[in-house]
Structure formats: C-alpha cells, structure tokens
Write a protein that holds these residues in place. Structure first.
Motif, PDB file in Angstrom:
ATOM      1  N   LYS A  29      75.209 -57.117  38.884  1.00 45.58           N
ATOM      2  CA  LYS A  29      76.476 -56.605  39.425  1.00 45.58           C
ATOM      3  C   LYS A  29      76.437 -56.430  40.937  1.00 45.58           C
ATOM      4  O   LYS A  29      77.470 -56.597  41.611  1.00 45.58           O
ATOM      5  CB  LYS A  29      76.825 -55.281  38.763  1.00 45.58           C
ATOM      6  N   HIS A  76      68.987 -51.801  31.969  1.00 44.08           N
ATOM      7  CA  HIS A  76      69.945 -51.271  32.956  1.00 44.08           C
ATOM      8  C   HIS A  76      69.742 -51.928  34.309  1.00 44.08           C
ATOM      9  O   HIS A  76      70.720 -52.286  34.990  1.00 44.08           O
ATOM     10  CB  HIS A  76      69.779 -49.755  33.086  1.00 44.08           C
ATOM     11  N   ILE A 119      81.468 -52.070  39.754  1.00 42.40           N
ATOM     12  CA  ILE A 119      81.443 -50.801  39.043  1.00 42.40           C
ATOM     13  C   ILE A 119      80.244 -50.776  38.117  1.00 42.40           C
ATOM     14  O   ILE A 119      80.108 -51.645  37.247  1.00 42.40           O
ATOM     15  CB  ILE A 119      82.734 -50.604  38.236  1.00 42.40           C
ATOM     16  N   LEU A 120      79.383 -49.752  38.299  1.00 47.71           N
ATOM     17  CA  LEU A 120      78.251 -49.544  37.409  1.00 47.71           C
ATOM     18  C   LEU A 120      78.601 -48.433  36.431  1.00 47.71           C
ATOM     19  O   LEU A 120      79.351 -47.511  36.751  1.00 47.71           O
ATOM     20  CB  LEU A 120      77.000 -49.139  38.196  1.00 47.71           C
ATOM     21  N   THR A 121      78.045 -48.503  35.261  1.00 47.27           N
ATOM     22  CA  THR A 121      78.215 -47.402  34.311  1.00 47.27           C
ATOM     23  C   THR A 121      77.422 -46.200  34.818  1.00 47.27           C
ATOM     24  O   THR A 121      76.588 -46.312  35.735  1.00 47.27           O
ATOM     25  CB  THR A 121      77.712 -47.785  32.916  1.00 47.27           C
ATOM     26  N   GLU A 122      77.669 -45.032  34.233  1.00 47.71           N
ATOM     27  CA  GLU A 122      76.964 -43.833  34.652  1.00 47.71           C
ATOM     28  C   GLU A 122      75.457 -43.992  34.458  1.00 47.71           C
ATOM     29  O   GLU A 122      74.666 -43.614  35.326  1.00 47.71           O
ATOM     30  CB  GLU A 122      77.476 -42.622  33.867  1.00 47.71           C
ATOM     31  N   ALA A 123      75.061 -44.553  33.317  1.00 51.24           N
ATOM     32  CA  ALA A 123      73.634 -44.744  33.053  1.00 51.24           C
ATOM     33  C   ALA A 123      73.024 -45.721  34.046  1.00 51.24           C
ATOM     34  O   ALA A 123      71.908 -45.512  34.546  1.00 51.24           O
ATOM     35  CB  ALA A 123      73.430 -45.235  31.626  1.00 51.24           C
ATOM     36  N   GLU A 124      73.758 -46.800  34.365  1.00 52.49           N
ATOM     37  CA  GLU A 124      73.249 -47.780  35.332  1.00 52.49           C
ATOM     38  C   GLU A 124      73.128 -47.160  36.719  1.00 52.49           C
ATOM     39  O   GLU A 124      72.173 -47.445  37.454  1.00 52.49           O
ATOM     40  CB  GLU A 124      74.187 -48.990  35.366  1.00 52.49           C
ATOM     41  N   SER A 125      74.085 -46.288  37.083  1.00 51.96           N
ATOM     42  CA  SER A 125      74.034 -45.622  38.391  1.00 51.96           C
ATOM     43  C   SER A 125      72.800 -44.737  38.496  1.00 51.96           C
ATOM     44  O   SER A 125      72.133 -44.694  39.532  1.00 51.96           O
ATOM     45  CB  SER A 125      75.297 -44.786  38.612  1.00 51.96           C
ATOM     46  N   HIS A 161      71.262 -55.390  34.538  1.00 53.27           N
ATOM     47  CA  HIS A 161      72.710 -55.336  34.761  1.00 53.27           C
ATOM     48  C   HIS A 161      73.031 -54.931  36.192  1.00 53.27           C
ATOM     49  O   HIS A 161      73.975 -55.468  36.801  1.00 53.27           O
ATOM     50  CB  HIS A 161      73.351 -54.341  33.798  1.00 53.27           C
TER      51      HIS A 161
END
Length: 796
Positions: free
Chosen positions: A770, A763, A728-734, A766
């Motif tokens: 991940k 970002h 699962i990536l955060t919205e910013a990472e996506s 990370h």
C-alpha cells in the motif's frame, strides 16, 4: 361611662380577657346589666385556651346578647400583602411562602420577622429571626397560660426527640393535655407539631431560661430519656446541654455515645461527649482511656488541636499502664510527629505486654511504622513477626486489610495478592491505624503499575471523607491521590490535588506527613516548568524530624530535581547523596519506592560524569524490584543517556515498552523525546521525526521538560508532505507499521501486540504494497509522507 354613651356610641375593649380575675369579671358583668339601653359595645379579646372552660363562657355572660367572632390567621396571600406594603420591590412567591410557614400567618410574628429582615432600599429575602422576632415569640408565650411556656420550654430542650410522650414525661402532665397545648401553639405560629417553625424561636425560649433552669431542665431530660430507654446519643446530647454529669451511668453513656458518633463520622459530637466525660471523671485509668478516645476523635478533625489530650498519656504509654489500643494511639501520634525514639520505646512496651488479642494492633503498627513512615524495623518476638507477616506470607485471618498488605511488603507481589488488597480496600474494617494503612495500601497498588485502579479507589475513599467532614482523612487521601497522579504522569492533576491537600490542615497539624504533598507538588511544578511555584513551596518550613522518615527523603528528592532542572546540578547531587545515606538502613524492598540511585545517575550525567552515571543506573537496574516497572523504565532511560547512540535506541525502546505498561505518560513522553534525539544523532531523520511526533502527543498536558520541547520543535520544523491520495491502512496494519518504523523486530512486534509472527509478516506485506515500500528502512519516511497515525499511547 354612661355619660359618655349618652350622646354617642361607646366601645369598651378588654384585651387578654382570659386573664381576668373574678373581681374584674364581676365589675364588667355589673356594667353589662346597666347598659342594656345605651349605645355601648363591649369587645372581649381572648386566646383560645387549652382544654379548659373559657373564663368568658360564664352563665351570666352567655345570657347577654352577644356574638362570638373567631379571628383566623393571615393566609399566604395575606402575608404576601403585608410584605408588599413594606417594600417597593416585587415579592417572589417563595419568599411570602417562607414567611407564612415560619409564622402560620400570625400578624405579630410576621411584622416581627419583617422588622428583623428588611433593610431600606433592599429586596426582601428569607425571614431572619433576630431581636424583634424573639421578643414576639416570648410575648405570645407569656400572654398565654403558664403551662404554655412550660411545654414550649420542654419541646425546645428535647429537640428532635420531642413528642407527646417525652414532653409529657418531662413536664409531668398527660400526653393529651400536652397535645392540646402543642396544637394551640401550632395554630399561633410558634410550633409546627413538636418542632419550632423557626430556629430562632427555639433559641428565644432556651435563652429565656435562668442559669439553673438552663442546666437543670436538660439534666432532667437526660434522666427521663435514660430511664425511658432512649438511644444513647439522645441521652448524651442532653447531658452535654446540661454541662454536668451527676449520675453513675452518665460517664458510660457519654463514652458509648462517643463510640457511636465516631462510627458514623460525627467526630464533633464525639469530641463534645468525651470532653464532658473527661471533666467529670475521677478515676485515673478511666481518664486515660477517655483522653485517648478524645484524641482519636479530635485528630480526625484537627491533629494540631488534638495534641494536648495526649500529653498526660506519654508516661503511662511507656511504663505499660495504658490499654493496648490507647498505647497504639500514643504511638501513632509519635510517628505522625516523627518522634521515632519515643515511638520505639512505646513499641517495646507493646511487645513486652501484648496478648494474643493484641496482635492485630501490633501488626498494623509494624506495617505503618516500617512501610509508611520508613522507620527501620526493630527486633520482635517470633510470633509477632509471623503474625505481622514481615518475615513471610501471612495466612488468612479475620483482620482483613493488614493481612492483605503484609504479603506484598514481604515480597509476594502477584496478581492475586494485589487483587486481594484491592478487595480489602473496597470492604475495609476500621481501626485506629486505618488511615495510614489505607494510604499505604493505595500507594502499594499504584506502585504495581495499577495506577488507574489505585486512583479510582482513592477517589471513592476521598469522597467518603469529604462527606463525613473528616478533615484529616481528606488531607491525607488528597495527598495520596496527588502522588498517584504523579505516577500516572498527570502533572497538572498532581499539582492541583497536592496543593488542595496542603490547604486542608495547618502545617503544624501535618506533622512529618507534610513531606508527601509538598514533595509531590514540587515534582509536579518542576515537571511542568513552573519553577517559581516549586521555589515558593521549598521556602515553607518543615519539621526537622521529617528527615527521620520516608517523607523527608521524598522531600529531598523533590528538592534535588528542582535544582537539577534549574541548572544547580551540584546542589541536586548533594541532596540525592543524602537520600542514599538515609535509605541505606531501611527495608530493602523500600528501595524501589525511592530510586535514589537513578537520581544520582541523572545528576552525574548532567555534570558530564557519564561513567559514574552509568554505574548508578546499572546499580538501580540490578535491584530485585517486584513493585512494577516504573523505576526500571526510568533507570533504563537514564542509562541510555550515558550510553553510545547505537546502544541508546535499544535501551530507550525497552524503557518505552515498560512505561506503556505503567501508564506514566510524562515519563513516556520523555523517553520518546530521548529516542527521537538518538535517531537524529544517528542521522535517521525520518525515524527521529516520527518518534518526535509521539513525544509531543504525550507532552501536551503532562510534561514540558527541555528534551520534549526540543522534540516538539523537531516535529514542527519537519512537517510531512501532504499526500492528496494517501493510502489507507487498517488499524492493525498501522500499529505494525509504526512499530516496525520505530525499529522493532517482527518478534518484538509480535510480543507487543499479542499476535503471531506470521500475522505480523502478513500485515507488513500489505503495508509494503500500500505504501510502495521496498525496504524496511523506508517505512519511517513513508509513514510521515502519507500521514499514517502512529498512536503511541494506545494499548499495544
């Protein structure tokens, strides 16, 4: 009679006893004195009279044994029972209530309404007043005293302005005596105060007037209301009902009332006032002014029908004998019909004879003429050019809207100038050129990449036009909204609004403006792949003069794109070349509104003329386009198609970045589809598939061109492998991961999402951890493998 009563009871009934003359009354009194011991009953039926001693209240009669019986009207329940006797169907409570309200329970009126309303075997609906009801109303009035009918006629003629005072003034009676009659007529179900209970009752009373009374009574009402200081419109309504003007003040009242009606959007009433004034005016200059005002009022409802009012004004407009405002009215219609030569002559007259107070009219004329219709600008005296703002920014002035448009068309396209125009549209002043200027303003706002703002403004203005029943404004604003939808890439909405717009006016009423909704609908249908719909619209006849204006060029572009999409590239090329020919003599800043160079590039690209296509696309990009990014973005996409694959991806990414700012989802989907194809050609299949997913997201309801269809097929045939435990990536990472996967550098990503380069790097660190990514080139396949959302249409 005494013999008849000798062996059986006898009843003698006297109807309408209040109408008895003295001789009849004496005969009946004599009979009463002779039948004291006989079985005789005398029944006198009489109306209650208005403020008078009842004729039956007589000294001799009152001394006889008698009993007075007052008959009350039917209750609502009683009316319901009468109705129920006429049908086998159940009678809803609201129906019986409607009959009771229309009659006040008068049995004669109830039965008359039922005679008019009930059909055998059908349910009873709302009361309909027809022949039987109208006859019953007149019968009631004629049974009463003469002043009953006279006052009922006065109330019918006065309509909404009827009151005890105005009615008394019209009939020459006291307000108290009038009120007594009105109370009586209310009790018998004809009136409800100073309003008729049913519209057909008023119609029956008015139709009972002879021709002299039908004109004379309203005329007397007009004179009375004018003398009494009534509202202008109230006096004018009576003059129209009388259909004549015999007083010196009549024409002025009619013109003032027409102005008031136009301001409130009641164009039908304004037209009726002015038509009457025109028939009764003998002064030539006054007739010209009235005819121009009549055109302005009727044009708002039906431009085709309004045309006849201007024919006598053409010569005065050209020789300078018309008022400035009326000359502008003639000029406006000449432009609407594409008569650019006569329009230039009328404009020359305005330039020679104008005053300082006329500058706002001239400003609006020049802006609309040059920027809405696209007619090449003529030379003007310096002070007009300065006031209009075509030679540079304008200073603040009290004439709100045109002063906000002028800076933009002069090249001052800033956030401040656009916001000023938006504010002016929200609180605009009215003028004779307002509709065209408003349409121009909305299109200018949309061209500056503010399509959402323009659409909201246009929808608000459109609703106002619909509420006012201003048909012409409804049609034009619907066509503008359709064009804004097209710029937003919402092709379905564009096609719906454009066809709705076309339905509002007869083709002849559209004039040259028909090119706007036609071109929009054709482009929308073409983009949606509905080529048969577009072909049907192309069969519609258009005025030849349309091609002297921008609307003809819009039409040629739409026709060219239809042919380009139906494998007739050489025909399309000819249409686009004609667009270029027609555009060369027009304002330089108009070139961004009609990107014919990009059209030529597309047509040449489709026939394999890659070098020529690239040249035309580069010429479009070389223009100094200050009206938004859409034209540049589309030109970049076409240039990419004429470039090598390695160059193509960079051009397409730049195009995508601009299109995301404009909000054009249809063109954005096409750019993503082209980028996907470019990556596929380079062998970067994972990245191609990732971009194809982006293209299909934008194409679902906006565009179905072949390139997007191919991208959709690519996205479907290369389904990602489902991961049971996707990281699962955060919205910013996506967001960062998606942009990096599409080929953007860290610096470009930083600029796109408005964060520092250091934040982008954090970002990505990370993301790599991940997704177990070791190199940047692995990102596309890892994103697909782990189903990371790319959200290409979010606000990056």
């Amino acid at each position: 009679m005494l013999e008849l009563a000798s062996d059986q009871p006898l009843v003698i009934a006297v109807d309408d006893a209040h109408l008895m003359d003295d001789e009849s009354r004496q005969t009946l009194m004599s009979l009463l004195r002779r039948i004291r011991t006989n079985q005789v009953l005398m029944v006198y039926a009489s109306w209650k009279q208005s403020g008078l001693v009842e004729p039956l209240v007589h000294a001799d009669l009152s001394r006889q044994p008698h009993k007075r019986v007052r008959l009350t009207p039917l209750s609502e329940r009683g009316v319901a029972q009468v109705i129920a006797d006429q049908t086998t169907h159940a009678v809803p409570a609201n129906i019986s209530r409607s009959y009771h309200l229309a009659t006040a329970g008068n049995p004669m009126l109830v039965h008359a309404l039922l005679d008019d309303s009930v059909r055998p075997g059908t349910e009873i609906g709302e009361p309909v007043g027809n022949v039987a009801y109208r006859q019953a109303v007149l019968a009631c009035l004629y049974q009463g005293e003469p002043n009953h009918l006279r006052i009922a006629r006065a109330v019918a003629v006065l309509g909404e302005v009827a009151s005890d005072r105005t009615t008394a003034l019209l009939v020459g009676a006291s307000p108290d005596s009038v009120q007594d009659v009105v109370d009586l007529l209310s009790s018998v179900g004809i009136l409800d105060g100073y309003r008729f209970r049913h519209p057909a009752a008023a119609g029956a009373v008015l139709s009972d007037l002879d021709s002299a009374e039908r004109s004379g009574l309203p005329h007397e009402a007009a004179r009375m209301l004018y003398t009494d200081g009534a509202a202008t419109v109230q006096v004018a309504n009576q003059l129209v009902a009388a259909d004549r003007v015999s007083e010196d003040w009549g024409l002025e009242i009619l013109r003032l009332a027409a102005d008031e009606a136009s301001e409130t959007g009641d164009f039908a009433s304004a037209t009726s006032y002015l038509e009457l004034a025109l028939r009764h005016s003998d002064d030539q200059r006054e007739r010209h002014a009235i005819a121009a005002a009549l055109f302005r009022a009727e044009w708002r409802l039906n431009p085709a029908a309004a045309e006849s009012h201007l024919e006598p004004l053409y010569r005065p407009a050209l020789d300078g004998t018309l008022e400035t405002r009326d000359t502008v009215t003639v000029l406006r219609y000449l432009l609407w019909q594409g008569e650019t030569g006569p329009a230039d002559q009328a404009l020359g007259t305005l330039h020679r004879s104008h005053t300082e107070a006329d500058l706002p009219f001239l400003a609006e004329v020049e802006l609309v003429r040059t920027w809405f219709y696209g007619v090449p600008r003529t030379r003007q005296p310096h002070r007009i050019a300065k006031a209009v703002g075509l030679d540079g920014p304008t200073a603040e002035s009290p004439y709100a809207l045109w002063t906000k448009v002028a800076p933009l068309v002069s090249g001052v396209v800033t956030d401040e100038s656009v916001e000023n125009l938006v504010e002016a549209l929200q609180d605009r002043e009215h003028s004779d050129m307002q509709l065209e200027l408003t349409a121009l303003s909305l299109l200018l706002v949309a061209q500056t990449d503010r399509t959402a703002t323009a659409a909201k403004l246009c929808e608000t203005l459109l609703q106002g036009a619909i509420q006012r029943q201003a048909t012409t404004a409804h049609a034009v604003l619907s066509s503008v909204l359709a064009r804004i939808d097209l710029l937003r890439g919402d092709l379905t909405a564009a096609s719906v609004n454009a066809t709705d717009s076309l339905d509002q006016l007869h083709p002849r009423g559209w004039g040259v403006l028909i090119g706007l909704p036609l071109s929009t609908a054709i482009l929308a249908y073409t983009g949606l792949g509905k080529h048969e719909n577009a072909a049907i619209l192309l069969k519609q006849k258009v005025p030849e003069s349309m091609f002297e204006t921008l609307f003809g060029i819009h039409y040629l572009r739409a026709k060219g794109h239809h042919y380009l999409s139906t494998d007739k590239a050489f025909v399309a090329l000819s249409d686009f070349e004609m667009c270029g020919h027609l555009m060369r003599d027009r304002e330089p800043n108009l070139q961004s509104f009609i990107p014919w160079r990009t059209d030529l590039a597309q047509a040449n690209l489709s026939i394999g003329q890659t070098r020529i296509a690239k040249e035309w696309a580069e010429k479009q990009l070389a223009l100094d386009d200050q009206f938004g990014s859409r034209s540049k973005a589309v030109a970049l996409r076409v240039l990419a198609g004429a470039s090598e694959p390695r160059q193509r991806t960079a051009l397409l990414r730049e195009s995508i970045a601009l299109l995301q700012a404009t909000g054009d989802l249809a063109q954005l989907a096409l750019a993503y589809a082209d980028l996907s194809a470019a990556y596929y050609e380079l062998g970067e299949y994972s990245r191609a598939h990732l971009v194809a997913q982006s293209a299909t997201q934008g194409a679902e309801s906006h565009w179905t061109e072949t390139s997007v269809a191919e991208a959709t097929e690519l996205a479907e045939t290369q389904s990602p492998v489902t991961s049971a435990s996707a990281p699962i990536l955060t919205e910013a990472e996506s967001r960062v991961a998606a942009l990096a996967a599409l080929g953007y550098t860290n610096r470009e990503i930083s600029g796109r999402i408005h964060v520092t380069i250091s934040t982008v790097e954090q970002h990505l660190t990370h993301v790599y951890r991940k997704l177990s990514v070791t190199r940047r080139t692995e990102l596309p396949s890892k994103i697909l493998e782990n189903q990371i959302p790319t959200t290409p249409y979010s606000a990056w």
